[in-house]
Scaffold this active site. Structure first.
Site, PDB file in Angstrom:
ATOM      1  N   LYS A 133      34.645 -53.074  22.934  1.00 49.26           N
ATOM      2  CA  LYS A 133      35.408 -51.920  23.441  1.00 49.26           C
ATOM      3  C   LYS A 133      35.078 -51.548  24.889  1.00 49.26           C
ATOM      4  CE  LYS A 133      36.237 -49.377  19.121  1.00 49.26           C
ATOM      5  NZ  LYS A 133      36.149 -48.028  18.522  1.00 49.26           N
TER       6      LYS A 133
ATOM      7  N   GLY B 105      24.770 -37.110  16.764  1.00 42.23           N
ATOM      8  CA  GLY B 105      24.978 -38.468  17.262  1.00 42.23           C
ATOM      9  C   GLY B 105      25.573 -38.466  18.658  1.00 42.23           C
TER      10      GLY B 105
ATOM     11  N   GLY C 110      36.322 -39.330   6.521  1.00 38.77           N
ATOM     12  CA  GLY C 110      36.609 -40.092   7.733  1.00 38.77           C
ATOM     13  C   GLY C 110      37.764 -41.085   7.648  1.00 38.77           C
TER      14      GLY C 110
ATOM     15  N   ASP D   6      40.896 -43.183  19.535  1.00 40.38           N
ATOM     16  CA  ASP D   6      39.921 -42.642  18.574  1.00 40.38           C
ATOM     17  C   ASP D   6      39.868 -41.111  18.632  1.00 40.38           C
ATOM     18  OD1 ASP D   6      39.109 -45.041  17.417  1.00 40.38           O
ATOM     19  OD2 ASP D   6      37.584 -45.404  18.948  1.00 40.38           O
TER      20      ASP D   6
ATOM     21  N   GLY E 227      26.540 -41.765  20.176  1.00 38.16           N
ATOM     22  CA  GLY E 227      26.944 -43.155  20.392  1.00 38.16           C
ATOM     23  C   GLY E 227      28.405 -43.235  20.819  1.00 38.16           C
TER      24      GLY E 227
ATOM     25  N   SER F 155      42.004 -52.782   9.818  1.00 43.10           N
ATOM     26  CA  SER F 155      43.244 -52.646  10.583  1.00 43.10           C
ATOM     27  C   SER F 155      44.346 -53.622  10.155  1.00 43.10           C
ATOM     28  CB  SER F 155      42.954 -52.788  12.079  1.00 43.10           C
ATOM     29  OG  SER F 155      42.164 -51.699  12.502  1.00 43.10           O
TER      30      SER F 155
ATOM     31  N   ILE G 214      32.536 -39.140  10.254  1.00 40.81           N
ATOM     32  CA  ILE G 214      33.453 -40.199  10.671  1.00 40.81           C
ATOM     33  C   ILE G 214      33.223 -41.476   9.863  1.00 40.81           C
ATOM     34  CG2 ILE G 214      33.768 -39.252  12.997  1.00 40.81           C
ATOM     35  CD1 ILE G 214      32.109 -41.828  13.783  1.00 40.81           C
TER      36      ILE G 214
END
Ligand code: ATR
Length: 290
Positions: free
Chosen positions: A77, A140, A251, A114, A142, A28, A228
């Site tokens: 997060k 997935g 991704g 996201d 998560g 970032s 991703i």
């Protein structure tokens, strides 16, 4: 926006950053730094390595430091959602905050970009994909999967087949919309691919030297395949899909698009995702790997 003819920052520079623990792998700062530089904005975006026991204190101190806001990354997060003064409905639904905006009155607004990053990447990279046309399969359950499922439901996908190694996590996520999200056993992940329009991998399988997470033998040749994971950029899944002629989306675009809303809120300018930016991030990824 002021034109930066003099070196460094002025005393009025706008401040933002990313909080993580560790934070050194975050892309970032490069991403936002690129937009700050190319748009000649008097501002800075810094990596902030903050351990869990300091996180709440640091987040609450941001307004006093004059920060416009921050991104939040692993492992903070979920904790950020608990701390912010207000969270968007989407952040609450996903159960995590990745973008914090310091409002005029000094209060903290938590958002999750996201889901936007995921769907925007597909829309921009595969404009022919119609989310409403066919079921999707998601591997997935998560944190990343929560954002992906929220985005797909919002986009109008009629059915989501959700496969996860730990079945209980898939069942939990199916509660988002029990009519449309079906939790299925991990062992069945290669079995119901003939009629899907989209296949998404949100698991960490395929990172580094990871292997193909499922067999694509019965996958419809028109189905869009996305991962991703972006290190490596072409995961074993994307490679296998490309080789059999399926459209694929990597991704890296999700990383770029999820950054846009925060940048605009903090620095007052809607940043443009360009090929040059993507190339810069790719070079950076390759350099780190080498
Ligand atoms: P993230 O926030 O990036 O999604 P996460 O919450 O740790 O990270 O989730 C990682 C996902 O990859 C989970 O769905 C995990 O499955 P479990 O819920 O069973 O742990 C999946 N995953 C990781 N390693 C895996 C493996 N070897 N085989 C299958 N799934 C795996």
């Amino acid at each position: 926006m002021t034109h930066k003819k003099k070196p460094g920052l002025s005393g009025q520079a706008k401040l933002a950053g990313v909080i993580g623990w560790p934070v050194e792998h975050s892309r970032s700062p490069r991403l936002h730094g690129y937009w700050l530089e190319t748009n000649e904005i008097d501002g800075a975006y810094v990596p902030l390595a903050v351990p869990p026991q300091e996180f709440e204190h640091v987040l609450r101190t941001l307004p006093a430091l004059g920060f416009k806001g921050v991104n939040i990354t692993v492992p903070h997060k979920e904790e950020a959602l608990r701390i912010v003064d207000e969270a968007t409905a989407l952040a609450r639904r996903i159960g995590a905050v990745n973008t914090v905006i310091v409002r005029e009155d000094g209060s903290l607004l938590g958002d999750n970009t996201d889901a936007f990053g995921f769907i925007e990447n597909l829309r921009k990279s595969a404009p022919a994909w119609d989310p409403t046309a066919a079921p999707a399969a998601v591997l997935g359950a998560g944190g990343a999967a929560r954002a992906v499922i929220a985005a797909l439901l919002e986009a109008g996908v009629p059915e989501i087949r959700l496969y996860n190694r730990t079945f209980a996590r898939a069942t939990e996520l199916a509660a988002f919309d029990p009519a449309r999200v079906k939790a299925l056993p991990w062992e069945m992940r290669s079995d119901q691919l003939a009629d899907i329009g989209l296949l998404v991998n949100t698991t960490t399988l395929g990172m580094g030297d990871g292997s193909l997470p499922l067999s694509l033998e019965t996958l419809s040749p028109e189905a869009l395949v996305t991962d991703i994971v972006y290190v490596p950029l072409e995961t074993p899944l994307l490679r296998a899909a490309r080789e059999r002629g399926n459209p694929v989306v990597d991704g890296l675009g999700m990383l770029i698009h999820q950054a846009r809303p925060g940048f605009e809120a903090w620095f007052g300018l809607a940043p443009v995702p360009t090929e040059a930016l993507r190339d810069m991030l790719l070079a950076d990824i390759q350099e780190i790997k080498a």
